[in-house]
Scaffold this motif. Structure first.
Motif, PDB file in Angstrom:
ATOM      1  N   THR A  94       3.805  11.879   3.312  1.00 50.98           N
ATOM      2  CA  THR A  94       4.139  12.564   4.558  1.00 50.98           C
ATOM      3  C   THR A  94       5.624  12.384   4.834  1.00 50.98           C
ATOM      4  O   THR A  94       6.263  11.470   4.283  1.00 50.98           O
ATOM      5  CB  THR A  94       3.299  12.029   5.733  1.00 50.98           C
ATOM      6  N   GLN A  95       6.169  13.254   5.664  1.00 53.02           N
ATOM      7  CA  GLN A  95       7.601  13.253   5.979  1.00 53.02           C
ATOM      8  C   GLN A  95       7.810  12.967   7.459  1.00 53.02           C
ATOM      9  O   GLN A  95       7.139  13.557   8.315  1.00 53.02           O
ATOM     10  CB  GLN A  95       8.206  14.612   5.638  1.00 53.02           C
ATOM     11  N   LEU A  96       8.727  12.077   7.761  1.00 53.82           N
ATOM     12  CA  LEU A  96       9.150  11.810   9.132  1.00 53.82           C
ATOM     13  C   LEU A  96      10.632  12.131   9.195  1.00 53.82           C
ATOM     14  O   LEU A  96      11.453  11.444   8.585  1.00 53.82           O
ATOM     15  CB  LEU A  96       8.891  10.351   9.509  1.00 53.82           C
ATOM     16  N   THR A  97      10.983  13.227   9.870  1.00 56.05           N
ATOM     17  CA  THR A  97      12.368  13.687   9.879  1.00 56.05           C
ATOM     18  C   THR A  97      13.228  12.843  10.811  1.00 56.05           C
ATOM     19  O   THR A  97      12.734  12.148  11.702  1.00 56.05           O
ATOM     20  CB  THR A  97      12.456  15.154  10.305  1.00 56.05           C
ATOM     21  N   MET A  98      14.560  12.966  10.620  1.00 56.78           N
ATOM     22  CA  MET A  98      15.484  12.254  11.490  1.00 56.78           C
ATOM     23  C   MET A  98      15.356  12.745  12.930  1.00 56.78           C
ATOM     24  O   MET A  98      15.471  11.968  13.878  1.00 56.78           O
ATOM     25  CB  MET A  98      16.919  12.440  10.983  1.00 56.78           C
ATOM     26  N   LEU A 114      12.621   9.957   6.506  1.00 55.96           N
ATOM     27  CA  LEU A 114      11.780   8.937   5.882  1.00 55.96           C
ATOM     28  C   LEU A 114      10.562   9.580   5.234  1.00 55.96           C
ATOM     29  O   LEU A 114       9.907  10.434   5.825  1.00 55.96           O
ATOM     30  CB  LEU A 114      11.324   7.921   6.940  1.00 55.96           C
ATOM     31  N   VAL A 115      10.256   9.157   4.003  1.00 54.60           N
ATOM     32  CA  VAL A 115       9.074   9.613   3.279  1.00 54.60           C
ATOM     33  C   VAL A 115       8.141   8.419   3.097  1.00 54.60           C
ATOM     34  O   VAL A 115       8.587   7.338   2.707  1.00 54.60           O
ATOM     35  CB  VAL A 115       9.442  10.201   1.907  1.00 54.60           C
ATOM     36  N   LEU A 116       6.866   8.596   3.405  1.00 56.98           N
ATOM     37  CA  LEU A 116       5.866   7.558   3.185  1.00 56.98           C
ATOM     38  C   LEU A 116       4.885   8.050   2.137  1.00 56.98           C
ATOM     39  O   LEU A 116       4.357   9.154   2.246  1.00 56.98           O
ATOM     40  CB  LEU A 116       5.112   7.223   4.477  1.00 56.98           C
ATOM     41  N   VAL A 117       4.621   7.231   1.138  1.00 53.74           N
ATOM     42  CA  VAL A 117       3.770   7.610   0.014  1.00 53.74           C
ATOM     43  C   VAL A 117       2.636   6.613  -0.122  1.00 53.74           C
ATOM     44  O   VAL A 117       2.872   5.396  -0.118  1.00 53.74           O
ATOM     45  CB  VAL A 117       4.583   7.659  -1.297  1.00 53.74           C
ATOM     46  N   ASP A 118       1.416   7.122  -0.223  1.00 53.59           N
ATOM     47  CA  ASP A 118       0.263   6.284  -0.559  1.00 53.59           C
ATOM     48  C   ASP A 118       0.281   6.127  -2.079  1.00 53.59           C
ATOM     49  O   ASP A 118      -0.057   7.051  -2.815  1.00 53.59           O
ATOM     50  CB  ASP A 118      -1.027   6.965  -0.100  1.00 53.59           C
ATOM     51  N   ILE A 151       0.826  -1.207   0.000  1.00 50.51           N
ATOM     52  CA  ILE A 151       0.000   0.000   0.000  1.00 50.51           C
ATOM     53  C   ILE A 151       0.861   1.258   0.000  1.00 50.51           C
ATOM     54  O   ILE A 151       0.637   2.181  -0.769  1.00 50.51           O
ATOM     55  CB  ILE A 151      -0.945   0.026   1.217  1.00 50.51           C
ATOM     56  N   TYR A 152       1.886   1.262   0.850  1.00 45.92           N
ATOM     57  CA  TYR A 152       2.709   2.461   1.018  1.00 45.92           C
ATOM     58  C   TYR A 152       4.117   2.217   0.498  1.00 45.92           C
ATOM     59  O   TYR A 152       4.660   1.107   0.622  1.00 45.92           O
ATOM     60  CB  TYR A 152       2.770   2.875   2.490  1.00 45.92           C
ATOM     61  N   ILE A 153       4.701   3.252  -0.069  1.00 45.47           N
ATOM     62  CA  ILE A 153       6.092   3.236  -0.480  1.00 45.47           C
ATOM     63  C   ILE A 153       6.909   3.931   0.599  1.00 45.47           C
ATOM     64  O   ILE A 153       6.554   5.022   1.054  1.00 45.47           O
ATOM     65  CB  ILE A 153       6.288   3.945  -1.837  1.00 45.47           C
ATOM     66  N   LEU A 154       7.976   3.295   1.007  1.00 40.70           N
ATOM     67  CA  LEU A 154       8.901   3.887   1.973  1.00 40.70           C
ATOM     68  C   LEU A 154      10.122   4.374   1.209  1.00 40.70           C
ATOM     69  O   LEU A 154      10.719   3.628   0.426  1.00 40.70           O
ATOM     70  CB  LEU A 154       9.320   2.868   3.035  1.00 40.70           C
ATOM     71  N   ALA A 155      10.505   5.623   1.429  1.00 42.39           N
ATOM     72  CA  ALA A 155      11.643   6.203   0.723  1.00 42.39           C
ATOM     73  C   ALA A 155      12.491   7.004   1.689  1.00 42.39           C
ATOM     74  O   ALA A 155      12.000   7.513   2.705  1.00 42.39           O
ATOM     75  CB  ALA A 155      11.174   7.085  -0.433  1.00 42.39           C
ATOM     76  N   GLN A 156      13.765   7.117   1.355  1.00 43.63           N
ATOM     77  CA  GLN A 156      14.697   7.906   2.162  1.00 43.63           C
ATOM     78  C   GLN A 156      15.081   9.160   1.390  1.00 43.63           C
ATOM     79  O   GLN A 156      15.460   9.092   0.229  1.00 43.63           O
ATOM     80  CB  GLN A 156      15.949   7.087   2.448  1.00 43.63           C
ATOM     81  N   ASN A 157      14.966  10.313   2.059  1.00 42.53           N
ATOM     82  CA  ASN A 157      15.449  11.557   1.460  1.00 42.53           C
ATOM     83  C   ASN A 157      16.392  12.250   2.428  1.00 42.53           C
ATOM     84  O   ASN A 157      16.745  11.694   3.477  1.00 42.53           O
ATOM     85  CB  ASN A 157      14.292  12.456   1.038  1.00 42.53           C
ATOM     86  N   ALA A 158      16.801  13.468   2.111  1.00 40.53           N
ATOM     87  CA  ALA A 158      17.793  14.161   2.921  1.00 40.53           C
ATOM     88  C   ALA A 158      17.315  14.398   4.342  1.00 40.53           C
ATOM     89  O   ALA A 158      18.118  14.465   5.271  1.00 40.53           O
ATOM     90  CB  ALA A 158      18.172  15.491   2.260  1.00 40.53           C
TER      91      ALA A 158
END
Length: 629
Positions: free
Chosen positions: A614-618, A460-464, A450-457
């Motif tokens: 949505t964004q989940l910061t370090m 963590l980024v979660l995408v529906d 369902i969700y894509i987990l991605a890493q950015n600067a």
């Protein structure tokens, strides 16, 4: 038959009060506007019992000369207009000169004022009209007590103290939002409710609308010739169940105008659920000759001379601002809107002792710029998820390394599925600086399909993935159908059964469907055959999509209405054509989706107004796991 006679001045004023002085908030509005027109830099408002017992407004404006105090309480006495030309170019809040006379006719009114250069102040009683010396440093004080004391029938229509106070508070907010250059104080029953110093527009909005609104709002500043639109408009995540947070000002005057409301609603149509309402504080500035403010007793409605041009300007200016994804804004290295309101730019840590949020709101997501230079993104991910014929992972090329990053090869690790759980694909972490060129980062894997987990600067980024694909597909469909749609002919026509109503709708709307890229023909008494579909929807479930379209077309069979509702039909097509939940994607497919999100307008929300990422910061992760504590 009774003889015709002239009404007394008192009765005339009491009749006028029925239009001008509806409730205590109406009195406060008129007196506040007079204070603003007097050039005040500080205004103090005091209420008792919701304004029914007392309304006192003191300002430091230019004041009123002694000889003009009695005239100020007469009907249609004003210093703001003198002829028809002045009326057609009204630049002040009040202008008709009827408010003070109407107020004095239904309340115990006292007017104290000291004109600039006067030795001392003078006071006039609104009932006896006697003038006497008074003590006042500067400006004017209007004291209105016992509203409707002499018209008890009208007083019965007033609501409770709490209700009347709420209306007065709302009226105060409107004036305060329009004039951040004026310091204001508002007290009720001896308790100070608002203390607003002179400040800029953003801080004033934050003080009255809340920091949450400002953090979830886009700043707007657009102009076209003599027109300028500025202010703040909320993201869909801050939508409301009612219209209680909508403020529109025309040349500094709060208005409720159907034309402007419609323009705003149209701008939000693609990104906001129909049952929700946006929040905004918007200021439209134009030549006073282009707007008639003398069409309503309370001056809350206006009429534009070029209404269509105004509507289009507001619609396009707001649409352009809302079309930018949150990622695109941050890429320009502009400070967050909340920082303008006095918070440090880029600060994402909660206050001391505040419990960290488990997830960052999508409105605080990092800004996105451009597309990442990677070969898989150059091929639209529709090649993968749009055709339902995904190539083997071996045929997919890895991302092209950026100039600042060493070559990085994706080496996904596939874990064997456990009972009841699908396999999960993850990728090793990328170098921190490699993420700078990809605001939404690189895909790490999928969560439950369902969700894509991605890493950015930032973390963590979660995408529906369905919501994101739906928005991108919708925007592409709008662009494609503005020209000649690309059509995909089906090797085997899709044949399905329909009702008699659907058969009739398909026949009546054949041209409309053809314009969208569908070739539909009868295949039997109650069967339809679809021989071609828009290329972007080649993998969509044809029968399900066509039934939904025909269901909507039955309600609006006329071609003109269908054209007007084109975007709603396209939204339906996009929803049914988007990749579904639990569809397994490869890492290149996920990265291609992220790159297209970065390049798509309004990518922060799906067609129904739901957030797409949505964004989940370090910092939030560290605080959640209490690292360093």
């Amino acid at each position: 038959m009774p003889s015709i006679h002239l009404l007394s001045d008192l009765l005339i004023n009491q009749i006028a009060a029925g239009e001008v002085v509806e409730r205590p908030a109406s009195v406060l509005k008129e007196v506040l506007e007079n204070a603003v027109d007097a050039g005040s830099r500080a205004i103090d408002v005091q209420l008792e019992q919701g304004g029914v017992r007392r309304i006192r407004v003191a300002d430091d404006g230019c004041g009123i000369a002694r000889d003009e105090l009695a005239l100020a309480l007469e009907r249609h006495a004003t210093s703001k207009i003198a002829n028809l030309d002045d009326l057609e170019r009204v630049g002040t809040m009040g202008f008709r000169g009827e408010a003070l006379a109407a107020i004095a006719a239904v309340a115990r009114t006292t007017l104290t004022s000291r004109a600039e250069g006067s030795a001392h102040a003078w006071r006039i009683d609104g009932t006896e009209r006697s003038v006497a010396p008074a003590a006042l440093g500067a400006g004017t004080v209007v004291d209105v007590a016992d509203l409707y004391y002499n018209t008890p029938a009208r007083r019965k229509f007033l609501k409770s103290e709490g209700t009347e106070y709420a209306h007065c508070d709302e009226m105060f907010r409107r004036v305060a939002l329009a004039r951040p250059d004026i310091g204001l104080q508002f007290a009720h029953n001896g308790r100070v409710v608002h203390r607003l110093p002179v400040t800029d527009q953003a801080r004033r909005v934050a003080a009255l609308m809340g920091d949450d609104f400002l953090a979830q709002a886009r700043a707007l500043d657009a102009d076209a010739g003599p027109l300028r639109l500025s202010g703040f408009a909320s993201l869909p995540a801050y939508s409301r169940a009612s219209r209680d947070a909508q403020y529109f000002f025309v040349n500094g005057r709060f208005v409720r105008d159907k034309l402007l409301t419609h323009a705003v609603r149209q701008a939000y149509a693609d990104i906001l659920h129909g049952a929700r309402h946006p929040a905004y504080v918007l200021f439209l500035e134009l030549d006073p000759a282009g707007v008639d403010v003398n069409v309503h007793p309370a001056k809350i409605e206006v009429r534009f001379r070029e209404s269509r041009a105004i509507h289009q300007f507001v619609f396009h200016a707001l649409s352009r601002t809302l079309a930018e994804s949150g990622a695109n804004l941050a890429a320009r290295d502009e400070p967050a809107v909340a920082a303008t309101a006095g918070e440090p730019a880029g600060a994402d840590a909660p206050a001391q002792g505040e419990r960290p949020r488990p997830f960052g709101g999508y409105g605080n997501a990092p800004p996105v710029q451009g597309r990442l230079a990677m070969e898989s993104a150059s091929r639209s991910y529709f090649d993968f998820v749009g055709t339902a014929r995904a190539p083997d992972a071996a045929t997919m090329s890895a991302p092209t390394p950026t100039a600042t990053a060493p070559a990085q090869e994706f080496r996904p690790t596939v874990f064997a599925p456990t009972a009841g759980r699908p396999a999960t694909t993850v990728a090793p972490a990328l170098p921190q600086h490699a993420d700078d060129s990809a605001p939404l980062g690189y895909a790490l894997g999928q969560l439950h399909g369902i969700y894509i987990l991605a890493q950015n600067a930032k973390g963590l980024v979660l995408v529906d993935m369905h919501a994101a694909h739906e928005r991108i597909l919708y925007e592409k469909l709008k662009t494609v159908l503005d020209g000649t749609p690309s059509v995909q002919r089906l090797l085997i026509p899709a044949v399905f059964s329909v009702s008699a109503k659907d058969m009739a709708a398909a026949e009546e709307c054949a041209e409309v469907l053809a314009g969208m890229g569908f070739e539909v023909a009868p295949a039997g008494p109650q069967e339809l055959a679809v021989r071609s579909v828009p290329a972007l929807l080649a993998s969509a479930p044809v029968a399900e999509l066509m039934r939904k379209l025909l269901e909507e077309l039955r309600e609006y069979p006329a071609s003109e209405v269908v054209t007007a509702r084109r975007n709603e039909l396209l939204a339906t097509m996009a929803c049914h054509g988007a990749v579904r939940a639990h569809r397994s994607l490869t890492l290149p497919e996920m990265n291609a989706l992220l790159r297209d999100m970065e390049a798509t307008e309004r990518a922060d929300q799906c067609n129904h107004g739901r957030p797409t990422w949505t964004q989940l910061t370090m910092g939030e992760l560290d605080r959640f796991f209490m690292r360093g504590q």
